[in-house]
Enzyme design. Structure first.
Site, PDB file in Angstrom:
ATOM      1  N   TYR A  96       0.860  -1.185   0.000  1.00 50.15           N
ATOM      2  CA  TYR A  96       0.000   0.000   0.000  1.00 50.15           C
ATOM      3  C   TYR A  96       0.891   1.228   0.000  1.00 50.15           C
ATOM      4  CZ  TYR A  96      -3.331   3.535   1.663  1.00 50.15           C
ATOM      5  OH  TYR A  96      -4.110   4.662   1.799  1.00 50.15           O
ATOM      6  N   ASP A 109       9.296   2.581  -0.636  1.00 48.15           N
ATOM      7  CA  ASP A 109       8.315   3.253   0.199  1.00 48.15           C
ATOM      8  C   ASP A 109       8.614   2.848   1.643  1.00 48.15           C
ATOM      9  OD1 ASP A 109       6.212   4.197   1.641  1.00 48.15           O
ATOM     10  OD2 ASP A 109       4.657   3.479   0.273  1.00 48.15           O
ATOM     11  N   LYS A 169       4.880   8.777   8.668  1.00 47.01           N
ATOM     12  CA  LYS A 169       4.689   8.140   9.974  1.00 47.01           C
ATOM     13  C   LYS A 169       5.733   8.567  11.019  1.00 47.01           C
ATOM     14  CE  LYS A 169       1.391   4.932   8.216  1.00 47.01           C
ATOM     15  NZ  LYS A 169       1.306   4.204   6.974  1.00 47.01           N
TER      16      LYS A 169
HETATM   17  C1  LIG Z   1       0.662   4.757   5.649  1.00 46.44           C
HETATM   18  C2  LIG Z   1       1.376   4.484   4.377  1.00 46.44           C
HETATM   19  C3  LIG Z   1       1.315   5.347   3.280  1.00 46.44           C
HETATM   20  C4  LIG Z   1       0.370   6.504   3.219  1.00 46.44           C
HETATM   21  O1  LIG Z   1       0.636   7.450   4.173  1.00 46.44           O
HETATM   22  P1  LIG Z   1      -0.540   8.482   4.603  1.00 46.44           P
HETATM   23  O2  LIG Z   1       0.151   9.414   5.526  1.00 46.44           O
HETATM   24  O3  LIG Z   1      -1.603   7.648   5.214  1.00 46.44           O
HETATM   25  O4  LIG Z   1      -0.998   9.131   3.346  1.00 46.44           O
HETATM   26  C5  LIG Z   1       2.135   5.098   2.203  1.00 46.44           C
HETATM   27  N1  LIG Z   1       2.951   4.050   2.193  1.00 46.44           N
HETATM   28  C6  LIG Z   1       3.018   3.176   3.203  1.00 46.44           C
HETATM   29  C7  LIG Z   1       3.980   2.038   3.142  1.00 46.44           C
HETATM   30  C8  LIG Z   1       2.210   3.351   4.326  1.00 46.44           C
HETATM   31  O5  LIG Z   1       2.240   2.451   5.300  1.00 46.44           O
END
Ligand SMILES: *Cc1c(COP(=O)(O)O)cnc(C)c1O
Length: 432
Positions: free
Chosen positions: A144, A239, A267
């Site tokens: 994701y 990511d 995060k």
């Molecule tokens: C949480 C997450 C996102 C998206 O981040 P948001 O701040 O919710 O837009 C993108 N990539 C990964 C791997 C994530 O866990």
């Protein structure tokens, strides 16, 4: 345990917000009839609107690596709030946090702050397309990357490489430029590059997948992705929105000794405030406006309060040489306790993790890709979740998600968790 205040809040919320929540998973639909509403957090604990206390193993999906209300983080926010909330022009804390991040992450020479992980991946993809002059993006099923149109795609049927939209509103034409492949399958990636390698701008990957539950890369997989992308002149985007500053101070890239071209962050780097960032090799990043020609901007990007929170949190982690070892051990302890309790209850459960992250899948393992996660028995997870909540432990309110331990967990909390597990696994065993 009563949750009447949550129910009342939900009834109000659903009148004014779709589903009563501001992000779908908060509906808790998989595990409860209505969402819990949080009231406050303190260290390792979160309290709901009815005053129920839970050991928090969700930690806002990862950002709260030090737990709730860490004095250094809250202090930094208060101090900055007195000075200014936002300027809309450059400020010192943006430089300081960027210096810290680029010195910690081996593959990041320069970076740009945004306000969410979604913005980070969206911008990284735009940049990769501009830099390579190509349009196609490869992502992996079960990874994701936020709610970016191009990444809300799933594999098309048959041998067609073009993906289909996951959500109405994502144009088919946008999804067509995305190729969705199974995670941990180097053969699939090699084939895609053989067929369309000269049109692929980038491969975006969670170096340790944590959005289908925790699914570590198999031996050689990430090295293979690095090799194939390089051979074909495509960019490799890590990511690290979850893994960055969670698996260690240098992220998954440091842990595996790999050098992705671009890295997305979020995060943990925001200390609990809305922050994202994307960065990478200087030559690529200098294509971003105003240095370069690729447009990307943000009114509240680099918010001084958010920068202060991130700086405070990361400085705490940097100051304590034991922090990541402790976090890893906490994760391993939880893994072991869960395995033992599952075995004692006679329920098939695969517990797997990475440093600072873990998941329990109610099926035989190993779980190596999204197809494997479909064997996870959600009815069992629901029973497990409910029993844990009754015993005062808050887990991710959906199956196939990661548990996020925080450094605020101490012996008392581990004891609460240990005490809660046997009944929860027994509940899972008898749920079908
Ligand atoms: C949480 C997450 C996102 C998206 O981040 P948001 O701040 O919710 O837009 C993108 N990539 C990964 C791997 C994530 O866990």
């Amino acid at each position: 345990m009563t949750t009447d205040n949550s129910r009342l809040l939900y009834e109000r919320a659903r009148q004014v917000t779709p589903g009563g929540v501001n992000s779908p998973v908060r509906s808790m639909r998989q595990v409860r009839p209505y969402p819990l509403f949080a009231e406050r957090g303190e260290g390792a604990y979160v309290y709901d609107a009815d005053g129920n206390r839970y050991v928090d193993l969700l930690c806002s999906w990862g950002p709260l690596i030090l737990g709730h209300g860490h004095p250094a983080v809250v202090g930094a926010i208060k101090e900055q709030a007195e000075r200014a909330l936002t300027f809309g022009i450059a400020s010192r804390l943006e430089v300081e946090l960027a210096e810290l991040l680029t010195s910690a992450l081996p593959a990041v020479d320069e970076l740009r702050f945004v306000s969410s992980g979604t913005e980070a991946t969206m911008s990284a993809i735009r940049l990769a397309r501009a830099f390579t002059g190509r349009d196609l993006i490869i992502k992996f099923a079960g990874c994701y990357h936020g709610h970016v149109d191009a990444l809300l795609a799933r594999a098309g049927s048959g041998a067609a490489l073009s993906a289909l939209p996951v959500s109405p509103g994502v144009p088919g034409k946008v999804a067509e430029d995305t190729i969705v492949l199974p995670y941990n399958d180097l053969g699939a990636i090699e084939q895609a590059f053989r067929e369309r390698g000269d049109r692929i701008a980038a491969v975006i990957v969670e170096p340790i997948a944590a959005n289908m539950g925790v699914v570590p890369p198999v031996e050689g997989y990430l090295v293979g992705l690095r090799r194939v992308t390089r051979e074909h002149g495509a960019l490799l985007i890590f990511d690290e929105v979850i893994t960055g500053f969670r698996v260690g101070f240098s992220g998954a890239q440091g842990m595996f000794g790999l050098d992705p071209d671009l890295t997305c962050l979020g995060k943990v780097i925001g200390g609990g405030l809305p922050v994202g960032a994307y960065g990478g090799r200087r030559e690529i990043m200098e294509r971003i406006a105003p240095q370069g020609d690729v447009y990307q901007a943000g009114t509240l990007s680099g918010s001084p309060i958010a920068m202060a929170a991130g700086l405070a949190q990361l400085s705490e982690l940097a100051r304590d040489p034991e922090a990541y070892r402790r976090l890893r051990e906490l994760g391993l302890t939880l893994e072991r306790e869960m395995r033992e309790a599952a075995a004692a209850a006679g329920v098939a459960c695969t517990v797997q993790g990475a440093p600072g992250l873990l998941s329990a899948f109610f099926c035989e393992g190993p779980v190596r890709d999204q197809a494997d996660t479909e064997r996870n028995q959600i009815a069992r997870y629901r029973a497990f979740w409910q029993s844990m909540a009754e015993s005062g432990v808050l887990l991710p309110p959906a199956a196939n998600e990661a548990i996020f331990p925080s450094l605020a967990l101490g012996d008392t909390e581990l004891e609460i968790i240990r005490g809660a597990l046997p009944a929860a696994f027994r509940a899972a065993a008898s749920a079908d």
